[in-house]
Design an enzyme around this catalytic site. Structure first.
Site, PDB file in Angstrom:
ATOM      1  N   LEU A 155       0.752  -1.127  -0.210  1.00 56.72           N
ATOM      2  CA  LEU A 155       0.035   0.068   0.016  1.00 56.72           C
ATOM      3  C   LEU A 155       0.903   1.314   0.016  1.00 56.72           C
ATOM      4  O   LEU A 155       2.129   1.350   0.269  1.00 56.72           O
ATOM      5  CB  LEU A 155      -0.976  -0.041   1.343  1.00 56.72           C
ATOM      6  N   LYS A 209      14.729  -0.336   4.036  1.00 60.03           N
ATOM      7  CA  LYS A 209      14.213   0.473   2.734  1.00 60.03           C
ATOM      8  C   LYS A 209      14.276   1.929   2.847  1.00 60.03           C
ATOM      9  O   LYS A 209      14.481   2.413   1.717  1.00 60.03           O
ATOM     10  CB  LYS A 209      12.691  -0.176   2.812  1.00 60.03           C
TER      11      LYS A 209
END
Length: 252
Positions: A19, A125
């Site tokens: 998402l 990340k």
């Protein structure tokens, strides 16, 4: 296809989500029709969104209360790597559940790396994308300067890529139209990784840097550049459109 995430949870015992941002993840997992409303005990929940590590930890606690296991597994590689099943997944969660997650993620990725407890995948990340943004801006600036100095952009890219300035943005995702095929710069900056998403990820980097009292001067500047780009009509273009933005800034 089901109407709500809760309906999916009623039927599946392994669920992957990907998402755009933290509020979306919170809604999909803990909202009125969220996954955790009907999740089955023992369900493996893997979230590949790029969000605040603290939100991943919150979701893990909420899932544990329902007898489910939540792991964060943000992804790197972009559209090209996705189409070739060569993505990189950075996984955070209980070590004993990692093998089960790895079996699923290797269907989509060439590299699946265990980073530690829940939230560490997100940390990896965020760090990667901050460097990616800095590298892309540096590549765009360099290419623009070389062009203004009379260098052919393909020649300059070739020289950079056999020299110490080489980076992923120069050799695999060059931001100058016409230098490379199969990248967004060759398609009016369509597809790829949107400027809005890069601005969001840099915002996460800023937030975590503030919380950990970590100096990130270039990360901060990259965040501001991408935020300005979002306000100037580049929001839906690939993040490599920073080259186009720099050319516009100088009136070209």
């Amino acid at each position: 296809v089901f109407d709500t995430p809760a309906d999916v949870a009623e039927k599946a015992d392994r669920i992957l989500t990907m998402l755009p941002s933290s509020p979306n993840v919170i809604e999909v997992y803990t909202g009125a029709n969220g996954i955790l409303k009907k999740v089955k005990k023992g369900t493996l929940l893997i979230d590949s969104s790029t969000i605040d590590p603290a939100v991943s930890r919150e979701m893990a606690v909420a899932a544990e209360k329902m007898g489910a296991v939540f792991m964060d597994a943000p992804v790197s590689g972009g559209v090209g790597a996705a189409s070739l099943a060569k993505l990189t997944f950075m996984v955070g969660g209980p070590k004993e559940e990692y093998q089960a997650a790895e079996e699923l993620l290797t269907c989509m990725g060439a590299n699946v790396v265990y980073c530690g407890p829940v939230g560490t995948g997100q940390a990896a990340k965020i760090c990667n994308n901050m460097l990616l943004a800095i590298g892309m801006i540096g590549t765009a600036e360099t290419m623009n300067l070389g062009i203004r100095l009379g260098l052919d952009p393909k020649l300059l890219a070739q020289i950079l890529n056999m020299s110490s300035g080489r980076c992923w943005s120069s050799d695999s995702y060059n931001p100058v139209p016409g230098v490379m095929e199969g990248v967004p710069s060759g398609n009016n900056y369509q597809g790829g990784f949107g400027t809005t998403l890069m601005a969001k990820d840099l915002g996460l980097a800023q937030s975590t840097a503030t919380n950990t009292k970590t100096p990130v001067p270039l990360g901060s500047l990259a965040h501001q550049i991408y935020r300005v780009m979002c306000a100037r009509g580049y929001a839906n273009k690939d993040f490599s459109s920073v080259f186009q933005f720099l050319r516009e800034e100088e009136g070209q």
